[in-house]
Design a protein around this motif. Structure first.
Motif, PDB file in Angstrom:
ATOM      1  N   UNK A 199     -16.302 -97.846 -53.102  1.00 63.09           N
ATOM      2  CA  UNK A 199     -17.171 -96.672 -52.939  1.00 63.09           C
ATOM      3  C   UNK A 199     -18.510 -96.891 -53.649  1.00 63.09           C
ATOM      4  N   UNK A 200     -18.455 -97.488 -54.841  1.00 62.52           N
ATOM      5  CA  UNK A 200     -19.701 -97.727 -55.590  1.00 62.52           C
ATOM      6  C   UNK A 200     -20.602 -98.685 -54.829  1.00 62.52           C
ATOM      7  N   UNK A 201     -20.013 -99.793 -54.342  1.00 63.40           N
ATOM      8  CA  UNK A 201     -20.807-100.784 -53.609  1.00 63.40           C
ATOM      9  C   UNK A 201     -21.352-100.195 -52.322  1.00 63.40           C
ATOM     10  N   UNK A 202     -20.516 -99.409 -51.593  1.00 62.34           N
ATOM     11  CA  UNK A 202     -20.953 -98.813 -50.326  1.00 62.34           C
ATOM     12  C   UNK A 202     -22.082 -97.807 -50.560  1.00 62.34           C
ATOM     13  N   UNK A 203     -21.963 -96.999 -51.606  1.00 63.73           N
ATOM     14  CA  UNK A 203     -23.014 -96.013 -51.894  1.00 63.73           C
ATOM     15  C   UNK A 203     -24.337 -96.702 -52.203  1.00 63.73           C
ATOM     16  N   UNK A 204     -24.293 -97.773 -52.987  1.00 56.87           N
ATOM     17  CA  UNK A 204     -25.532 -98.486 -53.313  1.00 56.87           C
ATOM     18  C   UNK A 204     -26.122 -99.141 -52.078  1.00 56.87           C
ATOM     19  N   UNK A 205     -25.256 -99.650 -51.181  1.00 49.95           N
ATOM     20  CA  UNK A 205     -25.763-100.261 -49.951  1.00 49.95           C
ATOM     21  C   UNK A 205     -26.470 -99.230 -49.079  1.00 49.95           C
ATOM     22  N   UNK A 206     -25.886 -98.016 -48.976  1.00 54.55           N
ATOM     23  CA  UNK A 206     -26.502 -96.952 -48.169  1.00 54.55           C
ATOM     24  C   UNK A 206     -27.833 -96.535 -48.785  1.00 54.55           C
TER      25      UNK A 206
END
Length: 603
Positions: free
Chosen positions: A45-52
């Motif tokens: 979730x952390x990685x996905x949020x930063x990617x978005x």
């Protein structure tokens, strides 16, 4: 007989203990596996949020920057002028191709599209009204807007970023950039990730699982359905009949990143899900994984514990027929074996959990480092074009002059011109060599640079431009030149940019003049580049160093030179300050520290 009854009771107790141990092993192993899955989901979730956030951040300032261009403002001022419309359409198409935005378009104060990057394509936005879209209403009311929806004209989904245009007369229009986020979805699908994003109404609009797309997390309320229909968010999608994604788990979608939800998976298997909010849009990221592996692992350890208990019970029953001494020894051996086995299993579980956690952390760190390098590479691309363009232009002019002199059989001047051309080529080679160090971790090392030599090199590079303008920059330093800690090619890049800007300012002037002055006071060095051109207005002076801001309506620049120069001077511990000259014109003042005399003497 008494011994047989005692052995029988002991055997029954052992069987009961085996059953209890099997249940306890199942719960412990299942809990450990679930905890590991939750940690992995939280990291994802952390990685996905930063990617978005990184993907959206690339385009956040684009509408505002477009709104400052003279072609867009002329379009708003004269919407019926065919030349203005054509220039705006061409400009929007060029910027869309270079920036990677899906579409760019301009709306008037009534929400009607005046120009668009797809003006000559099927499904063009020109002539369509988008006043019903929230991104238009939010921009008109608050200055900026952002909204994700399916395009009512093209039928393709996208993330809309908008910015309001303001003049002294008030609101005049809205610039909109449509960003395609489907590459994120494609990456999730290729990786097999059970990842999705839901909007503020709880409707999934991006998902690595195609079966989840355009399904609500929980049943939509009548108010949410009415709002979606009014804003035409998901044009052509029937959400009322879509099956809620979490109908097999919690009754309602979570409000944030606190709770764990169980959603139905393929074949009836359970999915462990975690959620995290994304501001300011009110989105919700969902990351899920199948819990079948956790159940299988818990069942395995429960079976091992049960079989161990059964084997222990059988051994005790068999050994109970032997002598007391042998029975006691065997019982001690069995107890030791069970203790070692339990400790071994605990160590194996701990090692496995630690190994997976370390692997997840390394993967997340490598992904973040790669994202930062790619973002830096995008910023460096504009600097490369800006730096190499000036030496190439000077090289072209020098070689053209050498060719003309060669035709007149004048060997002396030809040799001097070719020598100048070789110097320019060597400068380009130094620039390219410096760019090769981009991929390495260490930055360029600062050396002692003769400031007067750097100024003369810059004047030599711009000499062709100065002759075409008809102005000879004046530089007459006094005293011995000080040395400054810098990178020579970068410092020359800053000076070239400032001198070229000054030459552009006096081009066409009857008595144009450009002056370069150098002075030092204490531990600081000052270099001033001044011109007697028309100068810069007080309103635009604070913005001239912003990226992509330019006053050159003809398209002669991208507005990156001063931004890059400021970044370079910051590396050297210096800065650039712009001011208006007393008699008209502009003064660019470069200030940076002077190398201590001890260091100059040592080197």
């Amino acid at each position: 007989m008494r011994m047989h009854r005692r052995d029988g009771r002991l055997t029954l107790l052992m069987l009961a203990a085996a059953g209890i141990a099997s249940l306890a092993a199942w719960y412990v192993a299942h809990g450990a596996a679930i905890s590991a899955l939750q940690a992995g989901l939280e990291q994802n979730l952390i990685v996905t949020k930063r990617a978005i956030e990184s993907e959206v951040e690339r385009f956040r300032y684009l509408p505002r920057v477009l709104g400052e261009d003279a072609r867009i403002r002329q379009l708003i001022a004269r919407p019926g002028d065919g030349d203005a419309v054509e220039a705006a359409n061409a400009y929007l198409r060029t910027v869309a191709g270079q920036s990677g935005a899906a579409q760019l378009y301009v709306l008037n104060d009534a929400g009607l599209t005046l120009a668009a990057s797809n003006h000559d394509e099927p499904g063009s936005f020109v002539g369509n009204s988008y006043s019903f879209r929230p991104y238009y209403r939010d921009a008109m009311a608050g200055g900026e807007g952002r909204y994700y929806a399916i395009g009512v004209t093209t039928g393709r989904p996208g993330y809309f970023l908008s910015s309001r245009l303001l003049t002294r007369d008030g609101i005049i229009g809205v610039v909109v950039a449509k960003v395609d986020l489907e590459p994120l979805e494609t990456a999730w699908q290729a990786a097999g990730a059970q990842t999705a994003i839901a909007d503020r109404n709880g409707v999934v609009f991006l998902s690595g699982n195609p079966d989840w797309k355009y399904r609500p997390l929980s049943p939509l309320t009548a108010q949410a359905q009415a709002r979606i229909a009014e804003e035409r968010t998901y044009e052509g999608i029937e959400l009322a009949s879509a099956r809620p994604l979490l109908e097999g788990g919690s009754a309602a979608a979570p409000a944030g990143a606190g709770g764990t939800e169980f959603a139905p998976g393929a074949g009836g298997s359970g999915l462990l899900a975690r959620f995290r909010p994304v501001d300011p849009d009110g989105w919700l990221i969902l990351s899920a994984t199948d819990t079948a592996a956790a159940r299988d692992r818990a069942g395995f350890w429960a079976l091992v514990a049960g079989l161990s208990g059964l084997l222990a019970a059988g051994g005790v029953h068999y050994l109970g027929q032997r002598r007391v001494l042998t029975q006691l020894r065997l019982r001690q051996t069995d107890m030791l074996e069970r203790m070692v086995g339990e400790r071994t299993r605990e160590l194996a579980r701990e090692n496995e959990i630690r190994r997976r956690t370390e692997a997840d952390l390394r993967a997340a760190q490598e992904g973040l480092i790669h994202s930062e390098k790619m973002a830096a590479l995008g910023r460096m691309s504009a600097a490369i074009v800006h730096e190499v363009a000036q030496p190439l232009a000077a090289l072209e002019t020098t070689l053209a002059t050498a060719d003309a002199l060669a035709r007149q059989i004048d060997a002396g001047p030809v040799g001097e011109r070719l020598k100048a051309a070789r110097a320019l080529i060597r400068r380009m080679q130094r620039t390219v060599k410096h760019l090769k160090s981009f991929g390495r971790r260490d930055a360029a090392e600062l050396t002692l640079v003769d400031i007067d030599e750097a100024v003369r090199n810059a004047l030599e590079v711009v000499s062709a431009r100065a002759r075409s303008v008809g102005v000879t920059p004046h530089f007459a330093p006094e005293g011995s030149p000080p040395f400054v800690p810098a990178v020579a090619v970068k410092l020359e890049q800053v000076l070239i940019n400032l001198i070229v800007n000054a030459l552009d300012a006096v081009e066409g002037a009857a008595q144009g003049a450009v002056t370069v002055e150098r002075e030092s006071a204490g531990a600081r060095l000052t270099v001033r580049v001044s011109d007697n051109g028309p100068g810069i207005s007080r309103e635009l002076m604070p913005r001239i160093s912003e990226p992509f801001f330019t006053t050159k309506i003809s398209g002669g620049g991208l507005g990156l030179g001063l931004s890059i120069s400021n970044a370079i001077m910051a590396e050297f511990g210096g800065d650039i300050v712009f001011s208006s000259a007393p008699g008209g014109g502009t003064v660019a003042t470069v200030s940076m520290p002077v190398a201590p005399p001890q260091r100059v003497a040592a080197e």
